[in-house]
Write a protein that holds these residues in place. Structure first.
Motif, mmCIF file in Angstrom:
data_model
loop_
_atom_site.group_PDB
_atom_site.id
_atom_site.type_symbol
_atom_site.label_atom_id
_atom_site.label_comp_id
_atom_site.label_asym_id
_atom_site.label_seq_id
_atom_site.Cartn_x
_atom_site.Cartn_y
_atom_site.Cartn_z
ATOM 1 N N ALA A 28 0.823 -1.213 0.000
ATOM 2 C CA ALA A 28 0.000 0.000 0.000
ATOM 3 C C ALA A 28 0.858 1.264 0.000
ATOM 4 N N VAL A 29 2.056 1.194 0.571
ATOM 5 C CA VAL A 29 2.976 2.339 0.548
ATOM 6 C C VAL A 29 3.368 2.663 -0.890
ATOM 7 N N VAL A 30 3.698 1.622 -1.644
ATOM 8 C CA VAL A 30 4.075 1.795 -3.049
ATOM 9 C C VAL A 30 2.876 2.290 -3.854
ATOM 10 N N ILE A 31 1.719 1.715 -3.591
ATOM 11 C CA ILE A 31 0.501 2.105 -4.310
ATOM 12 C C ILE A 31 0.178 3.581 -4.074
ATOM 13 N N GLU A 32 0.275 4.015 -2.824
ATOM 14 C CA GLU A 32 -0.018 5.415 -2.502
ATOM 15 C C GLU A 32 0.922 6.356 -3.261
ATOM 16 N N GLU A 33 2.200 5.987 -3.309
ATOM 17 C CA GLU A 33 3.165 6.846 -4.001
ATOM 18 C C GLU A 33 2.922 6.835 -5.513
ATOM 19 N N LEU A 34 2.556 5.684 -6.060
ATOM 20 C CA LEU A 34 2.222 5.623 -7.488
ATOM 21 C C LEU A 34 1.037 6.535 -7.794
ATOM 22 N N ARG A 35 0.020 6.478 -6.948
ATOM 23 C CA ARG A 35 -1.161 7.311 -7.175
ATOM 24 C C ARG A 35 -0.827 8.796 -7.030
ATOM 25 N N GLU A 36 0.103 9.121 -6.116
ATOM 26 C CA GLU A 36 0.558 10.508 -5.992
ATOM 27 C C GLU A 36 1.176 10.987 -7.296
ATOM 28 N N ASN B 104 11.053 5.357 -8.916
ATOM 29 C CA ASN B 104 11.917 4.773 -9.937
ATOM 30 C C ASN B 104 11.119 4.046 -11.007
ATOM 31 N N LEU B 105 10.066 3.344 -10.594
ATOM 32 C CA LEU B 105 9.219 2.649 -11.564
ATOM 33 C C LEU B 105 8.581 3.633 -12.536
ATOM 34 N N VAL B 106 8.041 4.717 -12.023
ATOM 35 C CA VAL B 106 7.388 5.705 -12.881
ATOM 36 C C VAL B 106 8.405 6.372 -13.804
ATOM 37 N N ALA B 107 9.573 6.713 -13.279
ATOM 38 C CA ALA B 107 10.589 7.378 -14.086
ATOM 39 C C ALA B 107 11.030 6.518 -15.267
ATOM 40 N N ASP C 162 10.186 2.400 9.096
ATOM 41 C CA ASP C 162 10.477 3.669 8.421
ATOM 42 C C ASP C 162 11.346 3.443 7.191
ATOM 43 N N TRP C 163 12.345 2.589 7.332
ATOM 44 C CA TRP C 163 13.216 2.276 6.188
ATOM 45 C C TRP C 163 12.421 1.627 5.062
ATOM 46 N N SER C 164 11.574 0.664 5.392
ATOM 47 C CA SER C 164 10.782 -0.025 4.374
ATOM 48 C C SER C 164 9.848 0.933 3.652
ATOM 49 N N ILE C 165 9.261 1.865 4.398
ATOM 50 C CA ILE C 165 8.338 2.828 3.812
ATOM 51 C C ILE C 165 9.079 3.797 2.888
ATOM 52 N N THR C 166 10.201 4.314 3.349
ATOM 53 C CA THR C 166 10.995 5.221 2.514
ATOM 54 C C THR C 166 11.469 4.518 1.241
ATOM 55 N N THR C 167 11.903 3.288 1.384
ATOM 56 C CA THR C 167 12.376 2.518 0.240
ATOM 57 C C THR C 167 11.229 2.216 -0.720
ATOM 58 N N GLY C 168 10.044 1.969 -0.186
ATOM 59 C CA GLY C 168 8.874 1.732 -1.032
ATOM 60 C C GLY C 168 8.500 2.956 -1.847
ATOM 61 N N ARG C 169 8.620 4.125 -1.251
ATOM 62 C CA ARG C 169 8.339 5.358 -1.994
ATOM 63 C C ARG C 169 9.360 5.576 -3.099
ATOM 64 N N GLY D 15 16.722 0.210 -11.240
ATOM 65 C CA GLY D 15 17.494 0.128 -10.008
ATOM 66 C C GLY D 15 16.599 0.414 -8.813
ATOM 67 N N GLN D 16 16.811 -0.336 -7.741
ATOM 68 C CA GLN D 16 16.042 -0.179 -6.509
ATOM 69 C C GLN D 16 14.535 -0.140 -6.782
ATOM 70 N N ALA D 17 14.091 -1.210 -7.435
ATOM 71 C CA ALA D 17 12.660 -1.361 -7.735
ATOM 72 C C ALA D 17 12.041 -2.367 -6.774
ATOM 73 N N TRP D 18 12.397 -2.246 -5.513
ATOM 74 C CA TRP D 18 11.899 -3.191 -4.515
ATOM 75 C C TRP D 18 11.879 -2.514 -3.157
ATOM 76 N N THR D 19 11.085 -3.082 -2.295
ATOM 77 C CA THR D 19 11.183 -2.784 -0.867
ATOM 78 C C THR D 19 10.837 -4.051 -0.111
ATOM 79 N N TYR D 20 11.299 -4.129 1.116
ATOM 80 C CA TYR D 20 10.975 -5.299 1.923
ATOM 81 C C TYR D 20 10.977 -4.927 3.397
ATOM 82 N N TRP D 21 10.377 -5.809 4.149
ATOM 83 C CA TRP D 21 10.469 -5.736 5.607
ATOM 84 C C TRP D 21 10.607 -7.145 6.125
ATOM 85 N N ASN D 22 11.578 -7.361 7.015
ATOM 86 C CA ASN D 22 11.590 -8.594 7.799
ATOM 87 C C ASN D 22 12.197 -8.311 9.157
#
Length: 201
Positions: A24-32, A183-186, A171-178, A147-154
């Motif tokens: 959902a973090v990635v989705i929100e940023e894509l929609r932004e 990067n995907l859009v660019a 916080d790291w996972s969220i920042t990385t997801g954004r 490049g850096q087209a991923w995010t994860y949490w464990n």
């Protein structure tokens, strides 16, 4: 621009999904960034095994296939189980295998000039393995992986809380997801302006 996100959780709707929460973090940023996003929880569809696009009556995959082809951005989200992608993620990859033989009107593999990324969660190690596993398959199918087209949490080694139950590393996972979404859009925008040509025969 359109994106499709396939959540490969093992949990059927409406059960809460940690993988969905990070996606959902990635989705929100894509929609932004003015991207139209559709999400699919694959386990709800009872996708049968196989390596064909259409296995006949009752197969829900052809509709998923259509949605994938309608999108310039593809995101696969998977939990980690025993250090591996979920069985649902593997099922999706197997069904996408049929797209290797599909081409567009210009003779290019049908998934050329599209981008893909990966979201992974799990209360155990294995995220990098899962990212590499899924990214490698998606790249083989024709997707460009920025490049850096991923995010994860464990959580790290051993049992423990999941993404929604812990603040550790979120916080790291969220920042990385954004950053992933940016990067995907660019890269999707760049490919739309200067497409990859059909491979030499």
């Amino acid at each position: 621009m359109r994106a499709v996100v396939i959540n490969c959780t093992l949990k059927r709707s409406p059960e809460q999904s940690n993988t969905e929460a990070l996606a959902a973090v990635v989705i929100e940023e894509l929609r932004e960034r003015k991207v139209e996003v559709e999400t699919i929880r694959a386990v709800d569809l009872d996708i049968p095994p196989g390596v064909q696009t259409d296995l006949g009556p009752g197969d829900p995959w052809p509709e998923v296939h259509r949605k994938i082809l309608d999108a310039e951005i593809f995101v696969m989200a998977s939990p980690t189980w025993a250090g591996q992608p979920s069985s649902i993620a593997q099922r999706v990859i197997e069904r996408m295998d049929a797209m290797l033989s599909e081409t567009d009107d210009d003779g290019r593999p049908v998934l050329y000039n599209r981008v893909a990324g990966v979201v992974v969660t799990g209360n155990e190690d294995g995220a990098h393995h899962v990212i590499n596993n899924l990214s490698g398959a998606l790249n083989e199918f024709g997707y460009t992986i920025p490049g850096q087209a991923w995010t994860y949490w464990n959580r790290g080694p051993g049992p423990g809380p999941s993404f929604l139950e812990s603040d550790e590393g979120r916080d790291w996972s969220i920042t990385t997801g954004r950053a992933m979404a940016s990067n995907l859009v660019a890269v999707a925008t760049a490919l739309a302006e200067r497409p990859v040509p059909a491979p030499p025969s």
